[in-house]
Design an enzyme around this catalytic site. Structure first.
Site, mmCIF file in Angstrom:
data_model
loop_
_atom_site.group_PDB
_atom_site.id
_atom_site.type_symbol
_atom_site.label_atom_id
_atom_site.label_comp_id
_atom_site.label_asym_id
_atom_site.label_seq_id
_atom_site.Cartn_x
_atom_site.Cartn_y
_atom_site.Cartn_z
ATOM 1 N N HIS A 1 -51.323 25.061 8.405
ATOM 2 C CA HIS A 1 -52.760 24.855 8.153
ATOM 3 C C HIS A 1 -53.383 26.011 7.370
ATOM 4 C CE1 HIS A 1 -52.898 21.263 10.523
ATOM 5 N NE2 HIS A 1 -52.547 21.875 11.647
ATOM 6 N N ASP B 1 -44.646 17.725 11.074
ATOM 7 C CA ASP B 1 -45.632 18.015 12.119
ATOM 8 C C ASP B 1 -46.618 16.842 12.174
ATOM 9 O OD1 ASP B 1 -46.858 20.734 13.618
ATOM 10 O OD2 ASP B 1 -48.390 19.270 13.034
ATOM 11 N N HIS C 1 -49.701 16.852 12.480
ATOM 12 C CA HIS C 1 -50.919 17.147 11.732
ATOM 13 C C HIS C 1 -50.585 17.342 10.254
ATOM 14 C CE1 HIS C 1 -51.630 18.606 15.908
ATOM 15 N NE2 HIS C 1 -52.763 17.934 15.732
ATOM 16 N N ASP D 1 -44.955 18.016 17.445
ATOM 17 C CA ASP D 1 -46.072 17.413 18.172
ATOM 18 C C ASP D 1 -46.238 15.920 17.907
ATOM 19 O OD1 ASP D 1 -46.726 18.185 15.618
ATOM 20 O OD2 ASP D 1 -48.444 19.415 16.169
HETATM 21 ZN ZN LIG Z 1 -49.386 20.072 14.539
#
Ligand SMILES: [Zn+2]
Length: 311
Positions: free
Chosen positions: A125, A162, A164, A246
């Protein structure tokens, strides 16, 4: 040839408040899982500190200094509600990037076949000049640029599974046709980016969003349809995996339903392309994964696959 496993006790010294999902126990559970005798063949090394000039391959040097200055001498500080610094954060982040660089170094020189780096804080991120989403330095981006600048890699593919979207990695390579960024992620979900229509200035960003409730079938379909053909056609000189776990069914932060077998499947598919295109060179970097049992089992399965063990 062997698989390199990189960690460092500094990864435990990046503290977050009680109840924060991105916590030191994540590394402890991975370390415990990898003590099993099936991992006796791993080459184990500690993550070195990255040089600031090396991190500056992906971030402005002033930003690196700003992270150092934001690191408190005692107590906790925060960049946003999720992104917390403790006195050990700067060193942990430097070693996170340093571990990624060390992995690239040994994979590119053929000292090891491939590598997995289990460090925190995670990285995907982190944008060029913005820490967010638990991340400070974008380790995958530093790894890709290091392979290019120091080892003559022309093209690097970063595959991010991931749950996200890796907005930071996309941001850093948006206008760079020499790095392919491919992501599967749940959408809508934090951070909100990652629509299929986001393709980068040169079409080298590939987003394959999944929906809440999707499981292994949808994930494999997205990989087969959108990701794997693009990675293969890109002819990468190095494959970097932003390995977040995740999307596991047990994870509390998201709603995909992947199992360890799905991560193994994706690992093997990427290893196959790497074998064909770049001598098998794969560097895998831990990103998210917040259910300790799901994370531990998934990492063990992923690392065993990197070692070429049958699932
Ligand atoms: Zn994540």
């Amino acid at each position: 040839m062997s698989t390199l496993y990189i960690c460092h006790p500094a990864a435990l010294q990046h503290e977050t408040p009680l109840g924060h999902p991105e916590r030191a126990d994540r590394i402890r559970v991975i370390e415990r899982m990898l003590e099993h005798e099936r991992f006796a063949g791993l080459v184990r090394e500690q993550a070195p500190l990255a040089e600031i000039e090396t991190i500056a391959l992906a971030h402005p040097e002033a930003y690196v200094r700003a992270v150092e200055e934001a690191t408190p001498r005692s107590g906790l500080a925060q960049i946003d509600a999720d992104t917390i610094l403790s006195p050990g954060t700067y060193e942990a982040a430097l070693r996170g990037a340093g571990g990624a660089v060390q992995a690239v170094e040994e994979v590119m020189t053929g000292k090891v076949a491939n590598a997995f780096c289990a460090m925190r804080p995670p990285g995907h991120h982190a944008e060029r000049a913005q820490a967010m989403g638990f991340c400070f330095f974008n380790n995958a981006a530093v790894a890709a640029r290091y392979a290019q600048r120091r080892h003559g890699a022309e093209r690097v593919a970063i595959i991010d599974w991931d749950v996200h979207h890796g907005n930071g990695t996309q941001d850093i390579f948006w206008s760079d046709p020499s790095v392919l960024y491919c992501s599967t992620h749940e959408m809508p979900l934090y951070p909100g980016t990652g629509r299929a229509s986001e393709r980068g200035e040169h079409g080298t960003v590939v987003n394959a969003p999944l929906s809440a409730g999707d499981g292994g079938d949808a994930f494999r379909e997205a990989f087969d349809r959108a990701v794997l053909p693009r990675v293969d056609a890109f002819r990468p000189d190095l494959v970097v995996i932003s390995a977040g776990f995740d999307a596991h069914w047990r994870d509390p932060l998201a709603n995909l339903n992947l199992t360890e077998a799905d991560f193994v499947w994706a690992t093997v598919k990427l290893m196959d392309i790497a074998e064909r295109r770049c001598g098998g060179r794969v560097v895998s970097l831990l990103e998210g994964g917040y259910d300790l049992e799901g994370l531990g089992r998934s990492v063990a399965a992923h690392v065993a696959a990197l070692q070429g063990q049958p699932a």
